[in-house]
Structures are given as structure tokens and as C-alpha cells.
Design an enzyme around this catalytic site. Structure first.
Site, short mmCIF file in Angstrom:
data_model
loop_
_atom_site.label_atom_id
_atom_site.label_comp_id
_atom_site.label_asym_id
_atom_site.label_seq_id
_atom_site.Cartn_x
_atom_site.Cartn_y
_atom_site.Cartn_z
N ARG A 159 -3.04 -19.35 43.27
CA ARG A 159 -2.96 -18.43 42.13
C ARG A 159 -2.64 -19.23 40.87
NH1 ARG A 159 1.34 -20.07 40.65
NH2 ARG A 159 1.27 -18.49 39.05
N GLY A 160 -2.74 -18.54 39.71
CA GLY A 160 -2.63 -19.25 38.43
C GLY A 160 -4.05 -19.53 37.94
N ALA A 161 -4.30 -19.20 36.66
CA ALA A 161 -5.68 -19.21 36.16
C ALA A 161 -6.42 -20.55 36.37
CB ALA A 161 -5.69 -18.79 34.69
N ARG A 217 -10.76 -12.13 41.98
CA ARG A 217 -9.71 -11.63 41.06
C ARG A 217 -10.36 -11.50 39.69
NH1 ARG A 217 -3.84 -14.20 41.16
NH2 ARG A 217 -3.27 -12.13 40.40
N GLN A 227 6.84 -15.05 41.38
CA GLN A 227 6.34 -16.41 41.08
C GLN A 227 7.41 -17.24 40.37
OE1 GLN A 227 4.67 -13.59 40.51
NE2 GLN A 227 2.47 -13.85 40.63
N ASP A 240 -3.97 -15.75 31.20
CA ASP A 240 -5.10 -15.64 32.14
C ASP A 240 -6.41 -15.43 31.41
OD1 ASP A 240 -2.60 -14.90 33.80
OD2 ASP A 240 -4.19 -15.43 35.22
N ASN A 246 -1.58 -11.86 30.36
CA ASN A 246 -0.76 -12.74 31.20
C ASN A 246 0.02 -11.86 32.18
OD1 ASN A 246 0.17 -15.44 31.88
ND2 ASN A 246 2.15 -14.82 31.08
N LYS A 247 0.77 -12.48 33.04
CA LYS A 247 1.52 -11.77 34.08
C LYS A 247 2.25 -10.56 33.53
CE LYS A 247 1.43 -12.29 37.51
NZ LYS A 247 0.48 -11.42 38.29
#
Ligand code: MRU
Length: 347
Positions: free
Chosen positions: A44-46, A87, A194, A235, A245-246
Site C-alpha cells: 500500500r502507499g501510492a 484500488r 498505518q 494519493d 490522501n488518507k
């Protein structure tokens, strides 16, 4: 140690679901497994998702039995769509797939095997470039971090969220490596945690001073004057500077403005989507509500209780002090400066 890499005909990645308790690796032998590992957040993470998708396309080409270019292109198109659906919010995923598809469709290959080899080289280049870009962003962003500063951070944007080094936490790392005395407040980042699971593990590895805080305590520390700067990742950044973003980033931005705290996102130009005019157009992933009610398989409420689980929110550009990229720190008016940075100009 890289988050994701090509390993002898397979894609090898750190299984981020097992951290911080165990450092485990997943070895994926099919593009379907790569897509699933993106959806289930093994990776995970762009930028890490983008690099995984690049290797996924290379894997798809070797997996295909096609003995002519046209059949191979058809297989790649189908698998590219599969990866893109894994995603929806982080644009790096579509960016990497489209980049490799454009090369595949350039008409420059004599045989399917030539095309396969070039796709692997290009996927490797996406991964290698990511590391260089992050270290440049780290140096650019570290100019914003004063000696003695306390940095508030959300989610995980370190080496794990990229191929190596990190974006917002890459800036923290660069400032720390420059010898600055810094402290990081890590939002735990519910529901997937996270911040507490991954960012704290990374700070432990680096030796950076940190405290995990409940997401709900961010305003408390801002009000007490304990936060000097807020650094987050992104993201997807729209052409006007609005960014996804998150989930929870938007409320931090508003509180930062109220308290006069500088608020920056740190993102490579591969995260900037100039095709979207504003953040209203960014697709927001809705994840399974069981992640809220039963985090990591531990029920905190009865199974029948209702929940909702948006994975990202959009922060309007008016709250942003700037966007740290590999081409410099982009400042308002973003509608002009972002396009320059994406074109490769130093800003
Ligand atoms: O759902 P996640 O963990 O993939 O979300 C990650 C983030 O929101 C990060 O801030 C973003 O991808 C930037 S990471 C360098």
C-alpha cells in the site's frame, strides 16, 4: 531492503499486513496475485502501488502464451484493466500501467520476447526512479524543517509506502540525517493503523524520536503549540492543487489553518493528475466496513453494527502551504505552478 522488487520471474514484496510484529515477504507469481495484493493492502502507499503495478505488467507479459505482438497486446490490455481496478484513488497505479501500455503499443518491437524484456526494464526503471525521486524530495522538503521541530504526520508515507526512502517521512528522514533534532507525532490512522503499525516501525528502524497519538489528539497538540509543521503524503493531486490522501487529512488541514501551522503534502509528479480540474473529480475508495468494526480480525463491536469506511478524503488547495515534489516546492497559484513541475521545470 526494497518494499517491492522483481525476483526471478516473480514479484516479491514486504507483506505490510504482518508488521510491526513480523517482517514477512509475499512472492507473487501471477498478475492476478499482484492485483489482489494491492486490493488487500499487502502492499500500500501510492508510489509502492505504482511500482507493483509496473512489475505486475511485466509479469503479465511473461505469463502470456502469446506468440505474436497483437495477442500479447490484448493480454496486456486486459491485465492492465485488472490492475487498475485493484484500488481507485492512488493515480500512480494507472500512471504506471498506462506508461507501460504506451511503450507496448509504440509498434517498435520485432517479437513478443523483445516486448517482454523491455517491459521488465521499464518496470525496473519506475522502481529505481522512485527511490531517486524520494531522496530528492527529502532534500527539498528538509529545508522546511527547522532544528528542534515537532512534525505531525498522518498515515504511513515512509519507505514502505514507496519503493524506498519515502515521501513525507522521507523529508523527516532527510532532516534527521542532516543532524536536525526533530520529533514526530504519528497519528495512529484508523482504521488500518498505518501510523502506529508502520510509521512507528520505520521510526524505530531509523532511530527518529516519535510518539504515536490517537487521531483524535491531533487538535489537542496543535492547540498546545506543540506542532511546528504538518507533513502528509498524497494519493492524487488535481490540477488546482486539491489532493486526496488518507482519511483524516482534511480535518488536519482545517485545524492547521486555525492554528497558523504550515501544512505541506509531499508527492512525486507521478501523483499529480493534471487531467482532473479539481478534487471533486478524484474517485474515493470505499473499503469494507469490517475494517472499522473488526480491525485485523479483532471485533470491537457486534458483527451486525453498521459502519462506513471511506479510505481517503480530499483537502482543498486553499489549506496547503505548498507541495514538495522532486522538482522543487510548488507554491500557489497551483494551477500554474503544478503544470510546470509536471513538465519537469524546477519550481
Ligand atoms: O490506504 P493506504 O495505506 O494505501 O494510503 C496511503 C496514503 O494515504 C499515503 O499518505 C499516500 O499513499 C502517500 S504515500 C507515499
Amino acid at each position: 531492503m526494497r518494499t517491492v522488487e522483481w525476483d526471478n520471474g516473480a514479484v516479491k514484496m514486504i507483506d505490510q499486513r504482518a508488521l510491526p510484529w513480523k517482517l514477512e515477504f509475499a512472492t507473487l507469481k501471477t498478475v492476478e496475485e499482484v492485483a489482489e495484493s494491492i486490493t488487500n493492502m499487502t502492499v500500500r502507499g501510492a508510489p509502492a502501488i505504482g511500482a507493483s503495478a509496473g512489475f505486475g505488467m511485466a509479469l503479465a507479459s511473461y505469463q502470456s502464451n502469446a506468440d505474436n505482438i497483437n495477442d500479447l497486446l490484448n493480454d496486456l490490455r486486459a491485465h492492465g484493466e485488472l490492475l487498475k481496478k485493484a484500488r481507485p484513488t492512488a493515480v500512480n497505479l494507472a500512471w504506471a500501467v498506462d506508461k507501460l501500455m504506451a511503450i507496448a503499443e509504440s509498434g517498435e518491437f520485432n517479437s513478443p520476447d523483445d516486448l517482454r524484456d523491455v517491459l521488465l526494464q521499464e518496470a525496473q526503471k519506475i522502481a529505481d526512479d522512485d527511490v531517486d525521486i524520494n531522496s530528492t524530495m527529502g532534500a527539498n522538503g528538509a529545508t522546511l524543517v527547522k532544528d528542534g521541530a515537532t512534525i505531525l504526520h498522518h498515515c504511513n508515507t515512509g519507505a514502505l509506502a514507496t519503493v524506498d526512502y519515502g515521501t513525507a517521512l522521507g523529508v523527516v528522514r532527510a532532516a534527521f540525517e542532516q543532524g536536525k533534532n526533530i520529533h514526530v507525532l504519528l497519528d495512529e490512522t484508523r482504521p488500518r493503523l498505518q501510523g502506529s503499525r508502520l510509521s512507528a516501525w520505520e521510526m524505530e528502524q531509523l532511530g527518529v524520536s516519535y510518539d504515536i497519538i490517537p487521531d483524535t489528539a491531533a487538535g489537542y497538540y496543535m492547540q498546545k503549540g506543540e506542532v511546528d509543521i504538518i507533513l502528509v503524503g498524497a494519493d492524487r493531486v488535481a490540477a488546482n492543487g486539491d489532493f486526496a490522501n488518507k482519511i483524516g487529512t482534511y480535518q488536519l488541514a482545517i485545524m492547521a489553518k486555525e492554528h497558523g501551522i504550515p501544512f505541506y503534502t509531499v508527492a512525486p509528479t507521478s501523483t499529480i493528475d493534471l487531467a482532473l480540474k479539481s478534487g471533486d473529480e478524484i474517485p474515493i475508495e470505499q473499503r469494507d466496513p469490517s475494517e472499522v468494526t473488526t480491525p485485523y480480525g479483532n471485533p470491537i463491536v457486534p458483527e451486525n453494527f453498521n459502519a462506513r469506511n471511506p479510505a481517503f478524503d480530499v483537502t482543498p488547495h486553499k489549506y496547503l502551504s505548498g507541495i514538495v515534489t522532486e522538482n522543487g516546492i510548488v507554491r500557489p497559484p497551483f494551477i500554474e505552478t503544478l503544470a510546470k513541475a509536471v513538465a519537469g521545470e524546477q519550481v
